[in-house]
Enzyme design. Structure first.
Site, PDB file in Angstrom:
ATOM      1  N   ARG A   1      -1.090  -9.849   0.104  1.00  0.00           N
ATOM      2  CA  ARG A   1      -0.704 -11.263   0.203  1.00  0.00           C
ATOM      3  C   ARG A   1      -0.882 -12.002  -1.112  1.00  0.00           C
ATOM      4  O   ARG A   1      -0.393 -13.120  -1.258  1.00  0.00           O
ATOM      5  CB  ARG A   1      -1.482 -11.955   1.323  1.00  0.00           C
ATOM      6  CG  ARG A   1      -2.961 -12.003   1.128  1.00  0.00           C
ATOM      7  CD  ARG A   1      -3.629 -12.461   2.404  1.00  0.00           C
ATOM      8  NE  ARG A   1      -5.075 -12.598   2.278  1.00  0.00           N
ATOM      9  CZ  ARG A   1      -5.936 -11.597   2.298  1.00  0.00           C
ATOM     10  NH1 ARG A   1      -5.510 -10.358   2.418  1.00  0.00           N
ATOM     11  NH2 ARG A   1      -7.231 -11.826   2.188  1.00  0.00           N
TER      12      ARG A   1
ATOM     13  N   THR B   1       1.996   1.669   5.340  1.00  0.00           N
ATOM     14  CA  THR B   1       2.111   0.947   6.604  1.00  0.00           C
ATOM     15  C   THR B   1       3.068   1.689   7.531  1.00  0.00           C
ATOM     16  O   THR B   1       4.233   1.925   7.176  1.00  0.00           O
ATOM     17  CB  THR B   1       2.573  -0.498   6.325  1.00  0.00           C
ATOM     18  OG1 THR B   1       1.567  -1.106   5.518  1.00  0.00           O
ATOM     19  CG2 THR B   1       2.772  -1.301   7.586  1.00  0.00           C
TER      20      THR B   1
ATOM     21  N   LYS C   1      -5.715  -0.862  11.793  1.00  0.00           N
ATOM     22  CA  LYS C   1      -4.939   0.253  11.224  1.00  0.00           C
ATOM     23  C   LYS C   1      -5.702   1.577  11.392  1.00  0.00           C
ATOM     24  O   LYS C   1      -5.119   2.609  11.716  1.00  0.00           O
ATOM     25  CB  LYS C   1      -4.644   0.000   9.737  1.00  0.00           C
ATOM     26  CG  LYS C   1      -3.560  -1.064   9.505  1.00  0.00           C
ATOM     27  CD  LYS C   1      -3.283  -1.259   8.011  1.00  0.00           C
ATOM     28  CE  LYS C   1      -2.187  -2.284   7.787  1.00  0.00           C
ATOM     29  NZ  LYS C   1      -1.927  -2.599   6.383  1.00  0.00           N
TER      30      LYS C   1
ATOM     31  N   SER D   1       0.825  -1.214   0.000  1.00  0.00           N
ATOM     32  CA  SER D   1       0.000   0.000   0.000  1.00  0.00           C
ATOM     33  C   SER D   1       0.858   1.263   0.000  1.00  0.00           C
ATOM     34  O   SER D   1       0.434   2.306  -0.459  1.00  0.00           O
ATOM     35  CB  SER D   1      -0.897   0.020   1.239  1.00  0.00           C
ATOM     36  OG  SER D   1      -0.077   0.056   2.405  1.00  0.00           O
TER      37      SER D   1
ATOM     38  N   GLU E   1      -5.384 -15.234   7.113  1.00  0.00           N
ATOM     39  CA  GLU E   1      -5.964 -14.076   6.428  1.00  0.00           C
ATOM     40  C   GLU E   1      -7.059 -14.452   5.436  1.00  0.00           C
ATOM     41  O   GLU E   1      -8.019 -13.708   5.263  1.00  0.00           O
ATOM     42  CB  GLU E   1      -4.874 -13.277   5.709  1.00  0.00           C
ATOM     43  CG  GLU E   1      -3.944 -12.552   6.676  1.00  0.00           C
ATOM     44  CD  GLU E   1      -3.046 -11.552   5.983  1.00  0.00           C
ATOM     45  OE1 GLU E   1      -3.571 -10.662   5.292  1.00  0.00           O
ATOM     46  OE2 GLU E   1      -1.810 -11.669   6.120  1.00  0.00           O
TER      47      GLU E   1
ATOM     48  N   HIS F   1      13.219 -30.831  18.690  1.00  0.00           N
ATOM     49  CA  HIS F   1      13.853 -30.587  19.985  1.00  0.00           C
ATOM     50  C   HIS F   1      12.894 -29.980  21.003  1.00  0.00           C
ATOM     51  O   HIS F   1      13.304 -29.604  22.093  1.00  0.00           O
ATOM     52  CB  HIS F   1      15.083 -29.678  19.795  1.00  0.00           C
ATOM     53  CG  HIS F   1      16.108 -30.321  18.911  1.00  0.00           C
ATOM     54  ND1 HIS F   1      17.116 -31.119  19.385  1.00  0.00           N
ATOM     55  CD2 HIS F   1      16.221 -30.331  17.567  1.00  0.00           C
ATOM     56  CE1 HIS F   1      17.826 -31.584  18.368  1.00  0.00           C
ATOM     57  NE2 HIS F   1      17.303 -31.112  17.250  1.00  0.00           N
TER      58      HIS F   1
HETATM   59  C1  F6R Z   1      -3.255  -7.955   3.569  1.00  0.00           C
HETATM   60  C2  F6R Z   1      -1.956  -8.420   4.053  1.00  0.00           C
HETATM   61  C3  F6R Z   1      -1.319  -7.717   5.220  1.00  0.00           C
HETATM   62  C4  F6R Z   1      -0.490  -6.508   4.757  1.00  0.00           C
HETATM   63  C5  F6R Z   1       0.147  -5.790   5.953  1.00  0.00           C
HETATM   64  C6  F6R Z   1       1.085  -4.662   5.533  1.00  0.00           C
HETATM   65  O1  F6R Z   1      -3.567  -8.663   2.391  1.00  0.00           O
HETATM   66  O2  F6R Z   1      -1.444  -9.363   3.537  1.00  0.00           O
HETATM   67  O3  F6R Z   1      -0.522  -8.663   5.894  1.00  0.00           O
HETATM   68  O4  F6R Z   1       0.511  -6.927   3.862  1.00  0.00           O
HETATM   69  O5  F6R Z   1      -0.871  -5.289   6.772  1.00  0.00           O
HETATM   70  O6  F6R Z   1       0.497  -3.811   4.604  1.00  0.00           O
HETATM   71  P1  F6R Z   1       1.308  -3.384   3.281  1.00  0.00           P
HETATM   72  O7  F6R Z   1       1.615  -4.692   2.587  1.00  0.00           O
HETATM   73  O8  F6R Z   1       0.380  -2.542   2.494  1.00  0.00           O
HETATM   74  O9  F6R Z   1       2.529  -2.678   3.752  1.00  0.00           O
END
Ligand code: F6R
Length: 355
Positions: free
Chosen positions: A153, A106, A349, A103, A239, A255
Site C-alpha cells: 500500500r 497473492t 494468508k 509480493s 490497514e 440517492h
Molecule cells: C498490504 C496491502 C495488502 C496487499 C494485498 C495483496 O500492505 O496493502 O492490501 O496489497 O494483500 O498482496 P500483494 O500486493 O502482495 O499482491
C-alpha cells in the site's frame, strides 16, 4: 494515547517499525522511478486491444482503479479491475491484462494470471518477484520488476504509473510525461507540509487525523475524479490505523446514503465525514456538495471538505491520496498503533496456505 504524539516526531518514527513515514516521504522519488521502469519496457500489441483489465488485490488493485478513472477519459476501450481468482468471460486475445502483485505471491492474482494465459490474453506483469515473476519469466511474458522492501500500500507509484506508461507506449493514450513531471514536483512540495516535523497547527494531515480520532471516518469522493481516492482513504485507515472507515461517491450517495442519517443518534454523533473535492468534479456534483451539507445539518460530529491541489489530473488526484495516506499514519499514532504490520492479513494468508 495522548494527542501530543502528533507533535513529537521522534515518537512518531519510533512507533513506525516498517518505515511507513519514510516510504511516504519518498513517494516523489518512487513515482520518478516507476515512470522510468514503465517507459523502459519494450512491448507491442499482438492483436488490436479492445479491453484493458487489471487483476490484483488490495494495495496492488488500487492502482488498477486509478488507471480505470485516469484512462477512462482518454481511452476508447474500457478498463476493468478484477479482484478475484476468476477472470470475466470477455477476456481473450484482444484483452491487455496487467497482473499486479507487489509480493508476487497473492493466490487470487496467480490464479487470474494463469487464466489470462490460458485465454491467450496479452499479459504484462507488475511485481517485485515471487511466483508471479517466476511464472511470467517461464512463459516469456513481459515483466516490470519494481523495487521491494516496502508495503504494497506504500507502493502506489510503482503499482500504478508503469501501467500508464505501457498504455502510452502502446499508443493507446497521448503522452502524459508532462503530467508525471508535475506529479513528481508536486509530491516533493507537499511532503514538506505534511511530514512529522511540521506541527499540527500547520499540518493538514495531522488536523484530519485528530478529527478522525475516536470517531468513524466516512469518506465521500465523486465519480470520475476522486472516487478511487475515497476508497483509498478507507483502505489506508483500515490497514494503517487498524480502524474502520467507510466510503461512497457523489452523485450516487445522494440517492441512498444521504437518507440514512437519522438514527441511531449515538452512532451519528461519532461520524466524521470528509468530502474530497476536485476542480474537475462535474458542475452539477459541485452544486450537490452544499445542498448535501445543508440537508445533513448537525446530524454528524463533523464534515470537512478537502480540495485537491495541482494542475494536471495526476497531481490533483495524488494530492488527495497523499493527504489521506499521511492522515492515516498519524491516526495510527493517535491510537498508539504501529502503522506498518498488517498481522491480520498475514495470518489469513498463512491460514489459507494450510488449507
Ligand atoms: C498490504 C496491502 C495488502 C496487499 C494485498 C495483496 O500492505 O496493502 O492490501 O496489497 O494483500 O498482496 P500483494 O500486493 O502482495 O499482491
Amino acid at each position: 494515547m495522548s494527542e501530543r504524539i502528533l507533535d513529537e516526531p521522534q515518537s512518531l518514527y519510533r512507533l513506525d517499525s516498517l518505515g511507513m513515514f519514510d516510504a511516504l516521504y519518498h513517494l516523489s522519488e518512487q513515482c520518478r522511478r516507476a515512470w522510468e521502469l514503465g517507459t523502459a519496457l519494450t512491448v507491442s500489441a499482438r492483436d488490436e486491444i479492445r479491453q484493458v483489465l487489471v487483476t490484483g488485490l488490495g494495495g496492488s488493485a488500487i492502482g488498477g482503479d486509478l488507471l480505470r478513472v485516469f484512462a477512462g477519459r482518454r481511452l476508447p476501450v474500457p478498463v476493468t479491475v478484477n479482484r478475484d481468482y476468476v477472470l470475466p468471460e470477455f477476456v481473450g486475445r484482444r484483452t491487455l491484462v496487467f497482473a499486479v502483485s507487489y509480493s508476487g505471491n497473492t493466490e487470487e492474482t496467480l490464479s487470474a494470471y494463469r487464466q489470462a494465459q490460458d485465454k491467450g490474453a496479452q499479459v504484462v506483469v507488475l511485481t517485485t518477484g515471487g511466483k508471479l515473476k517466476e511464472m511470467a519469466d517461464r512463459d516469456g511474458v513481459p515483466v516490470i520488476t519494481v523495487p521491494g522492501g516496502i508495503s504494497p500500500r506504500a507502493a502506489t507509484g510503482y503499482l500504478f504509473l508503469p501501467t500508464v506508461a505501457v498504455l502510452q507506449r502502446l499508443g493507446l493514450i497521448d503522452p502524459v510525461d508532462g503530467q508525471v513531471d508535475e506529479l513528481i514536483r508536486h509530491l516533493a512540495g507537499m511532503r514538506e507540509e505534511l511530514k512529522p516535523e511540521i506541527p499540527r497547527e500547520e499540518n493538514r494531515a495531522k488536523q484530519i487525523a485528530a478529527r478522525f480520532y475516536r470517531c468513524l471516518p466516512v469518506i465521500w469522493g465523486a465519480s470520475g475524479t476522486s472516487e478511487v481516492v475515497a476508497q483509498r482513504w478507507k483502505g489506508q485507515i483500515n490497514e494503517n490505523a487498524k480502524a474502520p472507515a467507510y466510503w461512497n461517491v457523489f452523485p450516487e450517495l445522494n440517492h441512498n446514503e444521504l437518507v440514512g442519517f437519522q438514527e441511531p443518534e449515538e452512532l451519528l454523533r461519532r461520524l466524521q465525514i470528509v468530502i474530497l473535492r476536485d476542480a474537475h468534479d462535474h458542475p452539477r456534483v459541485q452544486k450537490r456538495y452544499a445542498i448535501t451539507r445543508e440537508i445533513m445539518g448537525g446530524a454528524v460530529a463533523g464534515i470537512t471538505e478537502v480540495q485537491s491541489t495541482g494542475e494536471g489530473e495526476l497531481a490533483r488526484i495524488y494530492s488527495l491520496i497523499y493527504l489521506g495516506d499521511y492522515a492515516s499514519v498519524y491516526l495510527a499514532a493517535l491510537y498508539g498503533i504501529d502503522p506498518g504490520p498488517v498481522k491480520v492479513i498475514d495470518h489469513l494468508k498463512a491460514r489459507l496456505a494450510e488449507e
